[in-house]
Design a protein around this motif. Structure first.
Motif, mmCIF file in Angstrom:
data_model
loop_
_atom_site.group_PDB
_atom_site.id
_atom_site.type_symbol
_atom_site.label_atom_id
_atom_site.label_comp_id
_atom_site.label_asym_id
_atom_site.label_seq_id
_atom_site.Cartn_x
_atom_site.Cartn_y
_atom_site.Cartn_z
ATOM 1 N N ILE A 134 -63.557 -12.975 80.346
ATOM 2 C CA ILE A 134 -64.316 -13.906 81.164
ATOM 3 C C ILE A 134 -65.522 -14.430 80.379
ATOM 4 O O ILE A 134 -65.832 -15.624 80.409
ATOM 5 C CB ILE A 134 -64.725 -13.228 82.493
ATOM 6 C CG1 ILE A 134 -63.440 -12.971 83.308
ATOM 7 C CG2 ILE A 134 -65.688 -14.093 83.282
ATOM 8 C CD1 ILE A 134 -63.615 -12.087 84.499
ATOM 9 N N ALA A 164 -65.566 -14.750 77.168
ATOM 10 C CA ALA A 164 -64.999 -15.691 76.186
ATOM 11 C C ALA A 164 -64.771 -17.046 76.844
ATOM 12 O O ALA A 164 -65.009 -18.091 76.227
ATOM 13 C CB ALA A 164 -63.696 -15.144 75.625
ATOM 14 N N GLY A 165 -64.327 -17.030 78.105
ATOM 15 C CA GLY A 165 -64.126 -18.284 78.822
ATOM 16 C C GLY A 165 -65.419 -19.058 78.960
ATOM 17 O O GLY A 165 -65.468 -20.272 78.744
ATOM 18 N N LEU A 166 -66.492 -18.323 79.293
ATOM 19 C CA LEU A 166 -67.788 -18.996 79.432
ATOM 20 C C LEU A 166 -68.243 -19.573 78.096
ATOM 21 O O LEU A 166 -68.759 -20.690 78.023
ATOM 22 C CB LEU A 166 -68.834 -18.013 79.973
ATOM 23 C CG LEU A 166 -68.592 -17.550 81.411
ATOM 24 C CD1 LEU A 166 -69.584 -16.468 81.801
ATOM 25 C CD2 LEU A 166 -68.700 -18.727 82.366
ATOM 26 N N ALA A 207 -66.278 -20.505 75.742
ATOM 27 C CA ALA A 207 -65.417 -21.651 75.446
ATOM 28 C C ALA A 207 -65.949 -22.898 76.143
ATOM 29 O O ALA A 207 -65.919 -23.997 75.579
ATOM 30 C CB ALA A 207 -63.985 -21.368 75.878
#
Lengths: 216, 196, 208
Positions: free
Chosen positions: A199, A201-203, A205
Motif C-alpha cells: 500500500i 508502494a502504491g502511494l 507510485a
C-alpha cells in the motif's frame, strides 16, 4: 554522441518510468531487502553494477550474434543463409546474466574481498531479479515514449541500465526508510509486513506519477 | 579440472538441444507470425481505403512510404485514394496511425496501429464501446477534410478524449501534417483547389 | 507425510497459493492485470511453462550434475518461455501485444524456478505435472481476481462488457500502476486476516 538524449534516458528511467513503481520489475528484492537501509543500499549498489554491465553485454550479444543485419556471423555465412537468431533472445540474455553474476561473484571474492563482503550475499539473488532481464529486453525493444522507437545504441543501453539501477536503489532507500518508521506505528495486525508495504508502494507510485508530466 | 570441463560440456549440450528445439518451433511459427503481421496491415489498409480493390505500396526517392489504392486490379487508372502512416508523439508513446484519404482531401478512415498511452486515458483512442464495432474516437475522422483536421480545443471538429488532450492532439496533428505532405506532392487537393 | 495425488494438485489453489501464501511471481501479477482477460492470458502462459518445465526437470533430475542444476533449469524454462512467445505472437497477437515484455519475463518468474528447484527436482514426473498444474491454476486465479477488481473499478467493465450506466465515473487510479499495489496489498491483508482468525479459533477451541 548526443548527450541530451542520454540525459533524457536517465531522467526517464529514474523518475518517470521507475522500474519498481511503473513497470513492477524487481519487486521481490524490493520487498525482501527493504527492511533496513544498510541492506537496501548494498542490494541497490549490486543491482546498479550488474545492470550496467549486463546492458552492455546483452546489447553486444544481440547485435553481433543474434540480429542478422549486424551479425559478425556474416563472415561465415552468405547473405541468404545467414540465420535469423533473434528468437534466441530470451535464452541468450538469461544465460549471459546468470554467467555474468557468477563471474562477478568469483572476481570480487578473489580481487576485492571488501566489496565482496558488502555485496556478496545479494549477488546470487540478482540472477532471478526480473529488473535485469527487463532492462536488457527494453534496450532492444526501445523506448517509444521518448522517441527511441528501435534498438538503443550501446552507450544508450548502458546509460539506461545504469539509471534504471539508480532508480531501483532510490526506491529501495525510500522504502526501507518508510518501513523502518512503520515498525513503530500501530497498524492492523493483518496489514503488517508485506501488505502495508504494497500500500505504501502504491502511494509512492501516485507521487511518482507527478513526474510523468515532465515534458522532455 | 576435468570435472569442470564435464560440467561445461553438459551445459553446452543442454543449450544446443534447447537451441535446436527452438529453431524447430521458430520454423513452424515463422510463417504464421509473418502472416498475422501482414493480415493486420492488410485489414487496416482495407479499413481506411474502403473503395480500393488493389492497394500498392510506393516509396518516394526520399524514402517516404505511402500506399495507393486503385478501384480495380488495373493500376493504370488514377488511384481512388491514398493511405499513409502518421507518427505522433503522444503522452507516453509514439502513436502510429494509418490514414486513408481520397483525392478530394476527404479522409476515408484512420486506424491506430500502435500506441502505449495511459490505460483509461490516452489508450481510449482505441476503445471500442460495447455493442459497436469500431473505435468512437477514430470514427470521427471519417469524412473530415484532411487539411483541416484538429481537435476541438484547437478549434477543430474532433472531439478529444477526456483527460487525454495530448494523445488526441498527437493523432490529429500528425495526420494533418501527413495530409500537408500529400498535398505538397500534388496527390490530394486542398479546399481552395476544389472550388475551381 | 505424503500427499495424495488430488492434494498435490489442489494445494496450489489456496494452501500454498504462489502469490497469496508464498508471495512469488509478483511482477506479472501487478503489471499485466489491467483487465481480466490479460490476467487470464498471463496465467495460462505461465501455467504452460510451469507444467512443461516441471515435467522436463523431473525427467532429467537423475542425470543433472548438482552443481549446474540451476543454469540447466533456467535453460529449460527459457526454452518453453520462448515457445510460448512465438506461439502467442502467431496465434494470439492481440494478447501478445497487451502482455508486451512480460512474456519474456516469465523466465524470471520466481514461481517457475522455485517449483523446479523445490519440487520437480525431487519428485516423480506425475506428481510434478500435478504440482505445476495446481500452482498454475492458483496463480491464474489470483491474476483473474486482481484483473477483475481493477477492470470493474477502473474501467466499469468486465471482459469489455459495461456493468454500470454511462454516468459511472471509473476510479481511474485502479488501472494505473498504483491501483495494482493497492489491490494486491489489500488482498494479501485479507488473506492474512483470515489466517489470523482461524488461528485464534483454534487457540480458543484448545482453551475451552
Amino acid at each position: 554522441m548526443d548527450i541530451k538524449i542520454l540525459l533524457i534516458i536517465a531522467i526517464y528511467s529514474i523518475l518517470i518510468q521507475n522500474f519498481v513503481l511503473t513497470r513492477f520489475l524487481g519487486l521481490c528484492p524490493f520487498l525482501g531487502v527493504s527492511q533496513k537501509i544498510s541492506s537496501a543500499v548494498g542490494m541497490g549498489m549490486a543491482v546498479i553494477f550488474v545492470m550496467s554491465l549486463a546492458s552492455a553485454i546483452t546489447w553486444a550479444v544481440y547485435t553481433y550474434f543474434l540480429d542478422p543485419s549486424t551479425s559478425i556471423l556474416g563472415f561465415f555465412f552468405s547473405e541468404e543463409t545467414l540465420p535469423n537468431l533473434t528468437f534466441l533472445r530470451t535464452i541468450a540474455f538469461i544465460l549471459v546474466i546468470a554467467s555474468l553474476v557468477q563471474f562477478i561473484e568469483m572476481v570480487l571474492q578473489k580481487k576485492v574481498p571488501t566489496l565482496y563482503r558488502a555485496l556478496g550475499i545479494y549477488l546470487p539473488l540478482i540472477t532471478t531479479n526480473c529488473a535485469i532481464l527487463g532492462a536488457a529486453v527494453l534496450n532492444i525493444d526501445g523506448f517509444s515514449a521518448i522517441g527511441l522507437d528501435g534498438k538503443l545504441t550501446c552507450i544508450q543501453s548502458v546509460v539506461q541500465g545504469f539509471s534504471a539501477g539508480v532508480g531501483f536503489l532510490l526506491m529501495l532507500i525510500l522504502m526501507s526508510g518508510i518501513r523502518e518508521k512503520l515498525e513503530l506505528e500501530s497498524i492492523p495486525e493483518s496489514l503488517k509486513g508485506v501488505p502495508i508495504a504494497f500500500i505504501m508502494a502504491g502511494l509512492m507510485a501516485i507521487a511518482f506519477m507527478g513526474f510523468s508530466g515532465l515534458s522532455i | 579440472m576435468s570435472y569442470t570441463i564435464k560440467l561445461a560440456v553438459t551445459l553446452g549440450i543442454v543449450c544446443i538441444i534447447a537451441a535446436f528445439a527452438l529453431g524447430g518451433v521458430y520454423e513452424i511459427t515463422k510463417g504464421r507470425i509473418a502472416f498475422e503481421r501482414e493480415r493486420v496491415m492488410k485489414e487496416a489498409l482495407q479499413n481506411v481505403l474502403p473503395r480500393a480493390k488493389n492497394i500498392i505500396q510506393t516509396t518516394t526517392p526520399e524514402g517516404k512510404v505511402y500506399f495507393r489504392g486503385f478501384a480495380a486490379e488495373d493500376t493504370s487508372a488514377a488511384p481512388v485514394g491514398y493511405a499513409i502512416l502518421a507518427y505522433g508523439k503522444g503522452y507516453s508513446s509514439t502513436i502510429q496511425a494509418l490514414v486513408g484519404v481520397e483525392k478530394s482531401g476527404e479522409i476515408t478512415g484512420i486506424q491506430i496501429l500502435f500506441q502505449q498511452e495511459t490505460p483509461g486515458l490516452g489508450a481510449k483512442a482505441e476503445e471500442v464501446l460495447y455493442g459497436e464495432t469500431d473505435s468512437w474516437f477514430q470514427r470521427q475522422f471519417k469524412g473530415a477534410s484532411g487539411l483541416e483536421v484538429a481537435v476541438d480545443k484547437d478549434g477543430g471538429k474532433i472531439q478529444s478524449i477526456t483527460g487525454a488532450t495530448i494523445t488526441s492532439r498527437a493523432v490529429a496533428n500528425s495526420i494533418k501534417s501527413e495530409m500537408e505532405w500529400l498535398k505538397k506532392e500534388g496527390l490530394i487537393l486542398s479546399e481552395s483547389d476544389r472550388l475551381y | 507425510m505424503k500427499r495424495s495425488l488430488v492434494q498435490e494438485f489442489t494445494k496450489g489453489f489456496i494452501d500454498e497459493n504462489p502469490i497469496a501464501r508464498l508471495v512469488l511471481g509478483l511482477c506479472p501479477a501487478l503489471a499485466v492485470t489491467t483487465s481480466l482477460i490479460n490476467g487470464i492470458g498471463m496465467g495460462i502462459a505461465a501455467t504452460f511453462v510451469l507444467v512443461c518445465s516441471n515435467t522436463i526437470v523431473s525427467m532429467i533430475k537423475g542425470v543433472v550434475p548438482k552443481k549446474i542444476r540451476i543454469p540447466i533449469f533456467i535453460v529449460v524454462i527459457a526454452t518453453f518461455v520462448t515457445i510460448v512467445e512465438m506461439v502467442m505472437a502467431g496465434f494470439a497477437p492481440v494478447l501478445y501485444k497487451a502482455l508486451g515484455i512480460y512474456v519474456p519475463l516469465i523466465v524470471v518468474n520466481c514461481i517457475i524456478l522455485g517449483r523446479a528447484e523445490a519440487f520437480a527436482s525431487k519428485n516423480s514426473v506425475g506428481r510434478s505435472i500435478l504440482d505445476g498444474l495446481g500452482m498454475g491454476v492458483g496463480f491464474t486465479m489470483i491474476l483473474a481476481v486482481i484483473g477483475s477488481i481493477r477492470e470493474i473499478l477502473g474501467d466499469g467493465k468486465i471482459l469489455g462488457f459495461p456493468l454500470f450506466g454511462p454516468d459511472f465515473e471509473p476510479v481511474l487510479i485502479m488501472i494505473l500502476p498504483p491501483g495494482a499495489f493497492f489491490v494486491i496489498g489489500i488482498l494479501l491483508g485479507i488473506f492474512k486476516w483470515s489466517d489470523l482468525r482461524q488461528e485464534k479459533k483454534k487457540l480458543q477451541s484448545i482453551v475451552h
